[in-house]
Design a protein around this motif. Sequence first.
Motif, PDB file in Angstrom:
ATOM      1  N   ARG A  31       0.811  -1.215   0.000  1.00 47.02           N
ATOM      2  CA  ARG A  31       0.000   0.000   0.000  1.00 47.02           C
ATOM      3  C   ARG A  31       0.846   1.267   0.000  1.00 47.02           C
ATOM      4  NH1 ARG A  31      -5.225   0.361   1.405  1.00 47.02           N
ATOM      5  NH2 ARG A  31      -4.758   2.358   2.370  1.00 47.02           N
ATOM      6  N   MET A  32       2.125   1.148   0.310  1.00 53.12           N
ATOM      7  CA  MET A  32       2.955   2.334   0.465  1.00 53.12           C
ATOM      8  C   MET A  32       3.567   2.749  -0.875  1.00 53.12           C
ATOM      9  SD  MET A  32       2.374   2.573   3.662  1.00 53.12           S
ATOM     10  CE  MET A  32       3.480   3.764   4.423  1.00 53.12           C
ATOM     11  N   ARG A  33       3.636   4.070  -1.080  1.00 46.88           N
ATOM     12  CA  ARG A  33       4.263   4.638  -2.273  1.00 46.88           C
ATOM     13  C   ARG A  33       5.225   5.739  -1.847  1.00 46.88           C
ATOM     14  NH1 ARG A  33      -0.785   6.713  -5.518  1.00 46.88           N
ATOM     15  NH2 ARG A  33       0.835   7.665  -6.796  1.00 46.88           N
ATOM     16  N   PRO A  34       6.282   5.963  -2.608  1.00 46.75           N
ATOM     17  CA  PRO A  34       7.176   7.074  -2.258  1.00 46.75           C
ATOM     18  C   PRO A  34       6.450   8.410  -2.392  1.00 46.75           C
ATOM     19  CG  PRO A  34       7.770   6.134  -4.379  1.00 46.75           C
ATOM     20  CD  PRO A  34       6.755   5.209  -3.775  1.00 46.75           C
ATOM     21  N   PHE A  35       6.800   9.339  -1.530  1.00 47.36           N
ATOM     22  CA  PHE A  35       6.179  10.665  -1.522  1.00 47.36           C
ATOM     23  C   PHE A  35       6.292  11.334  -2.888  1.00 47.36           C
ATOM     24  CE2 PHE A  35       6.505  15.277  -0.142  1.00 47.36           C
ATOM     25  CZ  PHE A  35       5.155  15.408   0.145  1.00 47.36           C
ATOM     26  N   SER A  36       7.366  11.032  -3.624  1.00 48.26           N
ATOM     27  CA  SER A  36       7.587  11.657  -4.931  1.00 48.26           C
ATOM     28  C   SER A  36       6.485  11.325  -5.929  1.00 48.26           C
ATOM     29  CB  SER A  36       8.938  11.210  -5.502  1.00 48.26           C
ATOM     30  OG  SER A  36       8.987   9.793  -5.619  1.00 48.26           O
ATOM     31  N   ASP A  37       5.790  10.185  -5.734  1.00 44.45           N
ATOM     32  CA  ASP A  37       4.734   9.804  -6.673  1.00 44.45           C
ATOM     33  C   ASP A  37       3.565  10.782  -6.660  1.00 44.45           C
ATOM     34  OD1 ASP A  37       6.205   7.642  -7.345  1.00 44.45           O
ATOM     35  OD2 ASP A  37       4.817   6.130  -6.599  1.00 44.45           O
ATOM     36  N   GLY A  38       3.358  11.459  -5.544  1.00 46.50           N
ATOM     37  CA  GLY A  38       2.209  12.348  -5.439  1.00 46.50           C
ATOM     38  C   GLY A  38       2.518  13.816  -5.653  1.00 46.50           C
ATOM     39  N   ILE A  39       3.772  14.166  -5.906  1.00 46.35           N
ATOM     40  CA  ILE A  39       4.138  15.587  -5.964  1.00 46.35           C
ATOM     41  C   ILE A  39       4.813  15.961  -7.276  1.00 46.35           C
ATOM     42  CG2 ILE A  39       4.376  15.741  -3.456  1.00 46.35           C
ATOM     43  CD1 ILE A  39       7.405  15.530  -3.828  1.00 46.35           C
ATOM     44  N   ALA A  40       4.720  15.084  -8.275  1.00 49.36           N
ATOM     45  CA  ALA A  40       5.439  15.339  -9.530  1.00 49.36           C
ATOM     46  C   ALA A  40       4.981  16.626 -10.205  1.00 49.36           C
ATOM     47  CB  ALA A  40       5.254  14.153 -10.477  1.00 49.36           C
ATOM     48  N   ALA A  41       3.724  17.028  -9.988  1.00 49.10           N
ATOM     49  CA  ALA A  41       3.200  18.209 -10.681  1.00 49.10           C
ATOM     50  C   ALA A  41       3.542  19.521  -9.974  1.00 49.10           C
ATOM     51  CB  ALA A  41       1.678  18.089 -10.819  1.00 49.10           C
ATOM     52  N   TYR A  42       3.998  19.452  -8.727  1.00 50.56           N
ATOM     53  CA  TYR A  42       4.177  20.680  -7.957  1.00 50.56           C
ATOM     54  C   TYR A  42       5.307  21.588  -8.454  1.00 50.56           C
ATOM     55  CZ  TYR A  42       0.909  18.601  -4.663  1.00 50.56           C
ATOM     56  OH  TYR A  42      -0.197  18.038  -4.094  1.00 50.56           O
ATOM     57  N   PRO A  43       6.475  21.072  -8.861  1.00 50.23           N
ATOM     58  CA  PRO A  43       7.524  21.989  -9.358  1.00 50.23           C
ATOM     59  C   PRO A  43       7.038  22.852 -10.517  1.00 50.23           C
ATOM     60  CG  PRO A  43       8.470  19.843  -8.907  1.00 50.23           C
ATOM     61  CD  PRO A  43       6.985  19.685  -8.767  1.00 50.23           C
ATOM     62  N   ARG A  44       6.315  22.236 -11.445  1.00 52.10           N
ATOM     63  CA  ARG A  44       5.818  23.020 -12.567  1.00 52.10           C
ATOM     64  C   ARG A  44       4.747  24.012 -12.108  1.00 52.10           C
ATOM     65  NH1 ARG A  44       3.118  20.711 -18.153  1.00 52.10           N
ATOM     66  NH2 ARG A  44       2.574  22.753 -19.031  1.00 52.10           N
ATOM     67  N   MET A  45       3.872  23.581 -11.199  1.00 44.54           N
ATOM     68  CA  MET A  45       2.837  24.480 -10.701  1.00 44.54           C
ATOM     69  C   MET A  45       3.466  25.699 -10.028  1.00 44.54           C
ATOM     70  SD  MET A  45      -0.029  23.822  -7.736  1.00 44.54           S
ATOM     71  CE  MET A  45       1.136  24.248  -6.437  1.00 44.54           C
ATOM     72  N   VAL A  46       4.487  25.474  -9.203  1.00 42.05           N
ATOM     73  CA  VAL A  46       5.167  26.576  -8.518  1.00 42.05           C
ATOM     74  C   VAL A  46       5.805  27.512  -9.534  1.00 42.05           C
ATOM     75  CG1 VAL A  46       7.108  27.144  -7.014  1.00 42.05           C
ATOM     76  CG2 VAL A  46       5.514  25.330  -6.361  1.00 42.05           C
ATOM     77  N   ARG A  47       6.455  26.944 -10.552  1.00 45.11           N
ATOM     78  CA  ARG A  47       7.095  27.781 -11.573  1.00 45.11           C
ATOM     79  C   ARG A  47       6.069  28.654 -12.279  1.00 45.11           C
ATOM     80  NH1 ARG A  47       7.121  27.664 -17.001  1.00 45.11           N
ATOM     81  NH2 ARG A  47       8.970  28.493 -18.090  1.00 45.11           N
ATOM     82  N   ASN A  48       4.940  28.068 -12.688  1.00 47.07           N
ATOM     83  CA  ASN A  48       3.944  28.824 -13.445  1.00 47.07           C
ATOM     84  C   ASN A  48       3.320  29.940 -12.614  1.00 47.07           C
ATOM     85  OD1 ASN A  48       4.450  27.146 -15.578  1.00 47.07           O
ATOM     86  ND2 ASN A  48       2.546  25.994 -15.430  1.00 47.07           N
ATOM     87  N   ILE A  49       2.974  29.621 -11.374  1.00 48.31           N
ATOM     88  CA  ILE A  49       2.352  30.640 -10.517  1.00 48.31           C
ATOM     89  C   ILE A  49       3.348  31.754 -10.209  1.00 48.31           C
ATOM     90  CG2 ILE A  49       1.358  31.068  -8.237  1.00 48.31           C
ATOM     91  CD1 ILE A  49       0.091  28.341  -8.340  1.00 48.31           C
ATOM     92  N   ALA A  50       4.599  31.379  -9.943  1.00 46.85           N
ATOM     93  CA  ALA A  50       5.616  32.394  -9.654  1.00 46.85           C
ATOM     94  C   ALA A  50       5.789  33.340 -10.842  1.00 46.85           C
ATOM     95  CB  ALA A  50       6.938  31.722  -9.298  1.00 46.85           C
TER      96      ALA A  50
END
Length: 751
Positions: free
Chosen positions: A282-301
């Motif tokens: 049932r366990m997944r690495p944290f990276s599996d759920g946050i792949a979209a965040y770097p791009r989201m942060v870049r676009n909003i910034a």
Amino acid sequence: MTQDLSQFSMRDLFRIEAEAQAEALTTALLALDKDPMRADQIEASMRAAHSLKGAARIVEIHAGVTIAHAMEDLFVLAQQHGTQLDHDRIDVLLRGVDLLLSFARSPDLESGSRDGAWQAEADRFVLELNQPPGEGTRPPAPAPVSEPAPVSMPVPMPAMDETSSIPGSTDRALRVSAENLNRLLDLAGESLVESRWLGPFGQSLQRLKRLQLEAATALESLRALLPAQLLDERAQIALDKAQQRLLECRQHLSQRLGELETTDHQATTLAHRLYDQALAIRMRPFSDGIAAYPRMVRNIARELGKKVRLEIIGERTLVDRDILDRLDAPLGHLLRNALDHGIENPGERLSAGKAEEGVVRLEASHRAGTLQITVSDDGRGVDLEQIRQTVIARNLASPDTAGKLSPHELLEFLFLPGFSMKGEVTVISGRGVGLDVVQEMVRQVRGLVRVTSELGEGTRFKLELPLTLSVVRSLIVEIGGEPYAFPFAHIVRAIKIAGDQVKTVEGRQHFSLDGQLVGLVGAHQVLGCAPADNAEDELRVVVVGSPGAMYGLVVERFLGGRELVVQPLDPRLGKIKDISAAALMEDGSPLLIIDVEDIIRSMEKLSSADQLAQVGRKSAGRQEERRKRVLVVDDSLTVRELQRKLLDHHGYEVEVAVDGMDGWNALRNGRFDLLISDIDMPRLDGIELVHRIRQDADLKSLPVMIVSYKDRAEDRQRGLDAGADYYLTKGSFQDDTLINAVVDLIGEAAV
């Protein structure tokens, strides 16, 4: 191991390939956005684009070939001729990644019905990408991403281990539904509980072995006491044979006990391994759920005209799949808040003596048996006085009350729905929606969220979550002679205090903990249990709540910490006051898991009504009173235990039976003041049980209550016609209906 991909079509495989390569390409492009001359990232981008082109060509998605080929050409120019990959070109390339993913995830992929429209989009993309820098009309800046782009597996692919689903992996990819995975974990937890039954069985055999030894000793004593002349030959032979049989039994039992101990050890070890493996799936690495965040942060910034660097720590931290899925929206809200509210404009940061580029940090780790996730920034921080004025302006508190609020209490207002300190609404924030979503999600998974901030230095949100929703680490305590579980995540402290540490202020008992007064409440009073006679000077206290509003629940004993497999209560029972779920101990005995937030509300209600009883030494006078006895007959373990605990908490002595026949035998061998029975049960149903009672000379006057899920008028009439004195539906457990009915029939618990 060769991967078995025969179950997938070629276009299914293209979906999988596109997911993996698009993620790699996005990561490389974001790195190039910060440093356009990084040769390793240009090389990675070129490889990903080349792989996408080849995959699209195989499945004849010509629009995908066009886009990937144009990308690859640009990366070759950047690699060999130093073509500049500026921010605008990175924007276009990222849109190309989005187009490829939209092709791969489209339900029209198999039919090819949109090939023409897709090719037109691909041609427009190539024109934008090939436009020389600084000439013509540049493509518009990307709109801010309001939600992270989904990175889960495509629709046709059920839940599976993502790392094993990429072609070229050495693991096999199997179709496993989330429901089956959850059921597997439940069964593994049950096997862990069942494996513990061999221990008590072995102990009973040990007692039998001791009894055999005592019997052999008794025979030896008998032989020694009786003169030989009093024992004829037949008696001597019988005595010798009895001793021989006892010796053989002891030897046989010793051998079987050794085998049982070995089997017990193997079964327990295997059950633990099975459970640990099922949990690990049932366990997944944290990276599996946050792949979209770097791009989201870049676009909003970029949209806000700010320079921001996102730092991610703990990408390999393992997270329960269900929790990781639920974290998507809350973490997106926290990151957007950090960018919009926290990080200042470059000029403002330089004026404050800070670096021009702000830092937002996202961190995941395991600590003290919990998953801890923090979102922090080095921005302007939260102006507490501005919060205070907003609270007053919105009539959330009077000026006098608002003036006395602590920093912690002021920051809690940020989690109120609709609470915002921004004067204008933007596409990013300003409506006061977001932090309440974060808090609600955290509460749903039995976690906590805390916020700290320092003006001019930044803000930090800390989420403390369980490692998994299926298992909860808990402190087991005894209340009213019964075990209860307090989730560790909701406990401030579990301590023992001396009686002389308890002080009474305005009629209420308190003790001091780290300089704060903590109100004392007897757990038995909140749960409605009979108080235990506390002959000790020490009090065992479970401290719950938050700074400034903490309560100490006085329990009878600490039984230790355990990991419990959560068993949800039957939804037909409704919300059980102060209880969130149930679980089984390792010996198979049931216990209830405390709903800490609910029990805090119950304590506040008792406190506001000035109904708190004193804790400490109690008179044992009540112990001498006879308690009325109730027999509960129900084939449902959950319902049976719930009724037993409810009645026991109100002072009644309770016995249980698992079906009608078991109940009938109990009635004939014991004395009871009341029978509470279900209707639908194996061997002997409740209606027939009532018939037998009314025909029995000794039992016909026994008060009988039927408690059933059947609530139709004809069902009720059938029960009353059989001779029941009261008919109650099980949906009434959420209030005092059951206890009131019992009191109506037989009176209070004590005689």
